[in-house]
Design a protein around this motif. Sequence first.
Motif, PDB file in Angstrom:
ATOM      1  N   GLN A 150       0.828  -1.206   0.000  1.00  0.00           N
ATOM      2  CA  GLN A 150       0.000   0.000   0.000  1.00  0.00           C
ATOM      3  C   GLN A 150       0.865   1.259   0.000  1.00  0.00           C
ATOM      4  OE1 GLN A 150      -3.134   0.119   2.942  1.00  0.00           O
ATOM      5  NE2 GLN A 150      -3.427  -2.107   2.862  1.00  0.00           N
ATOM      6  N   ASP A 153       2.383   1.652  -3.516  1.00  0.00           N
ATOM      7  CA  ASP A 153       1.369   2.109  -4.474  1.00  0.00           C
ATOM      8  C   ASP A 153       1.194   3.612  -4.358  1.00  0.00           C
ATOM      9  OD1 ASP A 153       0.926  -0.389  -5.494  1.00  0.00           O
ATOM     10  OD2 ASP A 153      -0.920  -0.764  -4.349  1.00  0.00           O
ATOM     11  N   ASP A 154       1.160   4.094  -3.122  1.00  0.00           N
ATOM     12  CA  ASP A 154       1.018   5.521  -2.857  1.00  0.00           C
ATOM     13  C   ASP A 154       2.233   6.289  -3.367  1.00  0.00           C
ATOM     14  OD1 ASP A 154      -0.101   7.866  -1.865  1.00  0.00           O
ATOM     15  OD2 ASP A 154       0.652   7.546   0.167  1.00  0.00           O
ATOM     16  N   ASN A 156       4.403   5.391  -5.762  1.00  0.00           N
ATOM     17  CA  ASN A 156       4.462   5.388  -7.224  1.00  0.00           C
ATOM     18  C   ASN A 156       3.450   6.356  -7.829  1.00  0.00           C
ATOM     19  OD1 ASN A 156       6.578   3.457  -7.729  1.00  0.00           O
ATOM     20  ND2 ASN A 156       5.173   1.823  -7.125  1.00  0.00           N
ATOM     21  N   SER A 157       2.270   6.454  -7.223  1.00  0.00           N
ATOM     22  CA  SER A 157       1.267   7.420  -7.707  1.00  0.00           C
ATOM     23  C   SER A 157       1.756   8.848  -7.509  1.00  0.00           C
ATOM     24  CB  SER A 157      -0.054   7.211  -6.966  1.00  0.00           C
ATOM     25  OG  SER A 157      -0.603   5.945  -7.253  1.00  0.00           O
ATOM     26  N   TRP A 158       2.366   9.110  -6.377  1.00  0.00           N
ATOM     27  CA  TRP A 158       2.948  10.436  -6.083  1.00  0.00           C
ATOM     28  C   TRP A 158       4.024  10.791  -7.101  1.00  0.00           C
ATOM     29  CZ3 TRP A 158       8.098  10.718  -4.008  1.00  0.00           C
ATOM     30  CH2 TRP A 158       8.495  11.982  -3.571  1.00  0.00           C
ATOM     31  N   TRP A 159       4.866   9.837  -7.414  1.00  0.00           N
ATOM     32  CA  TRP A 159       5.927  10.032  -8.407  1.00  0.00           C
ATOM     33  C   TRP A 159       5.328  10.370  -9.778  1.00  0.00           C
ATOM     34  CZ3 TRP A 159       9.456   5.338 -10.138  1.00  0.00           C
ATOM     35  CH2 TRP A 159      10.403   5.784 -11.067  1.00  0.00           C
ATOM     36  N   CYS A 160       4.337   9.603 -10.206  1.00  0.00           N
ATOM     37  CA  CYS A 160       3.688   9.867 -11.501  1.00  0.00           C
ATOM     38  C   CYS A 160       3.092  11.269 -11.544  1.00  0.00           C
ATOM     39  CB  CYS A 160       2.584   8.838 -11.761  1.00  0.00           C
ATOM     40  SG  CYS A 160       3.180   7.210 -12.220  1.00  0.00           S
ATOM     41  N   ASN A 161       2.454  11.667 -10.481  1.00  0.00           N
ATOM     42  CA  ASN A 161       1.818  12.984 -10.440  1.00  0.00           C
ATOM     43  C   ASN A 161       2.858  14.096 -10.504  1.00  0.00           C
ATOM     44  OD1 ASN A 161      -0.737  14.568  -9.994  1.00  0.00           O
ATOM     45  ND2 ASN A 161       0.421  15.259  -8.197  1.00  0.00           N
ATOM     46  N   LYS A 164       3.955  14.588 -14.090  1.00  0.00           N
ATOM     47  CA  LYS A 164       2.932  15.302 -14.857  1.00  0.00           C
ATOM     48  C   LYS A 164       2.974  16.807 -14.590  1.00  0.00           C
ATOM     49  CE  LYS A 164      -0.336  11.432 -15.037  1.00  0.00           C
ATOM     50  NZ  LYS A 164      -1.643  10.938 -14.544  1.00  0.00           N
ATOM     51  N   ASP A 187       8.105   1.294  -9.096  1.00  0.00           N
ATOM     52  CA  ASP A 187       7.672   0.867 -10.432  1.00  0.00           C
ATOM     53  C   ASP A 187       8.596   1.519 -11.456  1.00  0.00           C
ATOM     54  OD1 ASP A 187       6.476   0.281 -12.822  1.00  0.00           O
ATOM     55  OD2 ASP A 187       4.511   1.143 -12.314  1.00  0.00           O
ATOM     56  N   ILE A 190       7.921   3.694 -14.699  1.00  0.00           N
ATOM     57  CA  ILE A 190       7.633   5.135 -14.631  1.00  0.00           C
ATOM     58  C   ILE A 190       8.852   5.941 -15.068  1.00  0.00           C
ATOM     59  CG2 ILE A 190       6.981   7.045 -13.100  1.00  0.00           C
ATOM     60  CD1 ILE A 190       5.575   4.933 -11.341  1.00  0.00           C
TER      61      ILE A 190
END
Length: 366
Positions: A150, A153-154, A156-161, A164, A187, A190
């Motif tokens: 968990q 996942d958080d 990797n999402s932060w990194w993607c954002n 962007k 991940d 990315i």
Amino acid sequence: MARNPLLEFTDTGIYCAEGKFYIDPWKPVDDAVITHAHSDHARWGSKRYLAHKLSEQVLLYRLGDIQLQTVEYGEKIMKNGVEITLFPAGHVIGSAQIRVCYKDEVWVVSGDYKVEDDGISTPFEPVRCHHFISECTFGMPVYKWKPQAQIFDDMNSWWCNNIKEGRASVVVGYSLGKAQRILQNLDLSIGKVYTHGVIENTNEALRRNGIQLNPTHRITIDTPKEEVRKGIIIAPPSSVGSPWMRRFQPYDFGYCSGWMSIRGAKKRRAADRGFVLSDHADWDGLISAIDATGCEKVYLTHGYTASFSRYLSEIGFDAHEVYTLYGNDESEEDTAPVAATQADDPVTNDHNSLSFGEGRGEAGTL
């Protein structure tokens, strides 16, 4: 006549008089048996060292040209008639619990440990014993970790954002253990992983030891800032707020620590994100690990020793506090002193509250 305990707590460290060796001594000795390579457990100056083979290159990198013997998990070594065996602690790569056996007496020194399999360290293995020496860094009910999947996942999402929005991503964790755990769970579809020199030096030492780590790119003065912004940076706590980190502006930085679960810790570190990720056992992990040993007595070396020993006594364990110099390693040193305070916690921080000998006889013998 009753003989002295197999292990004693002295002002030099945990001593085995029968075997004539110390475990994680904080002063130079002739024979030191080391649980892991963090600086509060592995100190320079002893004549001879014994540790797990996966700690070899990191210990040589940190301590220099030392006389070092290494062993595998489960391999038995005899010192002056005393049997020593190392078992996985799950704390960092190469970390070990030290089982010491002489005649009918068995002790286990855990060092630091966690019970969750992090995917890079050899997972913690309970060891049956009469006497168990345990940390309790996070020995309060408020500390309960989420599964690491968990957390990542958080992350990797932060990194993607951040990509962007055109910001660099800097994730902070200590150089031995946390950095490799982060690296192995990102991940990499990315982007690339860039590392501070301190982190990369440790990675290189581990690779020399045969550890297979994901690819990394050392940041140098020539590394283009534009390229770094497309990836993620792993940096040590010492880099926070430094000119080195500021060169990557604009950036978001996330701090990885168990102390991030405490209200205000993220704000005081000026972190944009706090990731609750610790290489120490949480409340439930500590209790389950201690219970699995079947020990007759448990000794608490660092953390919330007073309150945790009271709780263990209430549920039927023969628990004791002991004073040591452990617990100020690189793992949480930048956050623990300010995070674990009365202002943030429901109880007083009673870290290492007893001195040698208080209520326990001479020289801290139990």
